[in-house]
Design a protein around this motif. Structure first.
Motif, PDB file in Angstrom:
ATOM      1  N   ALA A   1     -10.989   4.690  -3.525  1.00 49.81           N
ATOM      2  CA  ALA A   1     -10.695   3.056  -3.836  1.00 49.81           C
ATOM      3  C   ALA A   1     -11.799   2.276  -4.037  1.00 49.81           C
ATOM      4  CB  ALA A   1      -9.858   2.794  -2.636  1.00 49.81           C
TER       5      ALA A   1
ATOM      6  N   LEU B   1       0.689  -1.163  -0.064  1.00 47.37           N
ATOM      7  CA  LEU B   1       0.073  -0.077   0.085  1.00 47.37           C
ATOM      8  C   LEU B   1       0.871   1.351  -0.107  1.00 47.37           C
ATOM      9  CD1 LEU B   1      -2.878  -0.755   2.575  1.00 47.37           C
ATOM     10  CD2 LEU B   1      -2.856  -0.864  -0.050  1.00 47.37           C
TER      11      LEU B   1
ATOM     12  N   ASP C   1      -9.910   9.104   0.294  1.00 39.29           N
ATOM     13  CA  ASP C   1      -9.223   8.049  -0.530  1.00 39.29           C
ATOM     14  C   ASP C   1      -9.716   6.834  -0.438  1.00 39.29           C
ATOM     15  OD1 ASP C   1      -7.363  10.143  -0.931  1.00 39.29           O
ATOM     16  OD2 ASP C   1      -6.034   9.512   0.875  1.00 39.29           O
TER      17      ASP C   1
ATOM     18  N   LEU D   1      -4.664   6.283   4.313  1.00 37.89           N
ATOM     19  CA  LEU D   1      -5.770   6.406   3.693  1.00 37.89           C
ATOM     20  C   LEU D   1      -6.735   7.230   4.485  1.00 37.89           C
ATOM     21  CD1 LEU D   1      -6.697   2.789   2.944  1.00 37.89           C
ATOM     22  CD2 LEU D   1      -6.147   4.363   1.394  1.00 37.89           C
TER      23      LEU D   1
ATOM     24  N   SER E   1       1.566   4.412  -3.196  1.00 37.83           N
ATOM     25  CA  SER E   1       0.896   5.700  -2.395  1.00 37.83           C
ATOM     26  C   SER E   1      -0.476   5.627  -1.978  1.00 37.83           C
ATOM     27  CB  SER E   1       1.267   6.855  -3.262  1.00 37.83           C
ATOM     28  OG  SER E   1       2.800   6.893  -3.890  1.00 37.83           O
ATOM     29  N   LEU E   2      -0.887   4.491  -1.200  1.00 36.40           N
ATOM     30  CA  LEU E   2      -2.477   4.458  -0.827  1.00 36.40           C
ATOM     31  C   LEU E   2      -2.286   4.671   0.672  1.00 36.40           C
ATOM     32  CD1 LEU E   2      -3.407   1.354  -3.157  1.00 36.40           C
ATOM     33  CD2 LEU E   2      -3.850   3.531  -3.376  1.00 36.40           C
TER      34      LEU E   2
END
Length: 159
Positions: A74, A58, A70, A66, A62-63
């Motif tokens: 997603a 993740l 975001d 969260l 660049s997730l």
């Protein structure tokens, strides 16, 4: 505690085996992250490493961290991807409808754009498993997925 773990309570977190499966799904979807093959390749006895590797994937994508926006993005992206896999005949329509219903629509408070697929997912759970009925519902799920991908509203959620 990793940043991804802060989003969910312990009882809501996916199992280590599920995280390994997500790694395999990610590889199948041609997602590129250096740690993804390591996650996907964990043997059953190594599943205890899955959460750490998943969080690393993740981060590489660049997730993390969260934020709620975001997470919503997603979920829309996941719904779009699952719909595209249904239309391309790479994902069983029953499985795809259930994923969109439970993992995207339910978490997005059942947006109108996903309602036709949600209705079909519910119908699948209630169906009497007659082969003719199943094929008819499969065709309807595929059509609903195609319609979802074609909507202008859907394009506003493309990221």
């Amino acid at each position: 505690m990793a940043a991804a773990d802060l989003v969910m309570a312990p009882w809501q977190r996916p199992s280590d085996a599920h995280l390994v499966q997500l790694g395999l799904d990610g590889l199948t979807a041609d997602i590129e992250a250096p740690s993804l093959p390591l996650l996907a390749g964990l043997a059953r006895g190594e599943h205890s490493q899955a959460r750490e590797l998943f969080n690393l994937v993740l981060e590489e994508l660049s997730l993390l961290p969260l934020a709620s926006d975001d997470l919503a993005k997603a979920r829309w992206t996941a719904a779009q991807w699952w719909a595209s896999q249904i239309v391309a005949c790479r994902l069983d329509p029953v499985r795809g409808a259930k994923l969109i219903f439970k993992e995207s629509a339910a978490e997005l408070d059942y947006p109108d754009e996903l309602q036709p697929i949600v209705d079909l997912a519910i119908a699948l759970e209630l169906s009497n498993d007659q082969p003719g009925d199943q094929q008819h519902i499969h065709d309807r799920v595929t059509s609903a997925a195609r319609d979802f991908l074609a909507t202008d509203a859907n394009r506003t959620h493309s990221f």
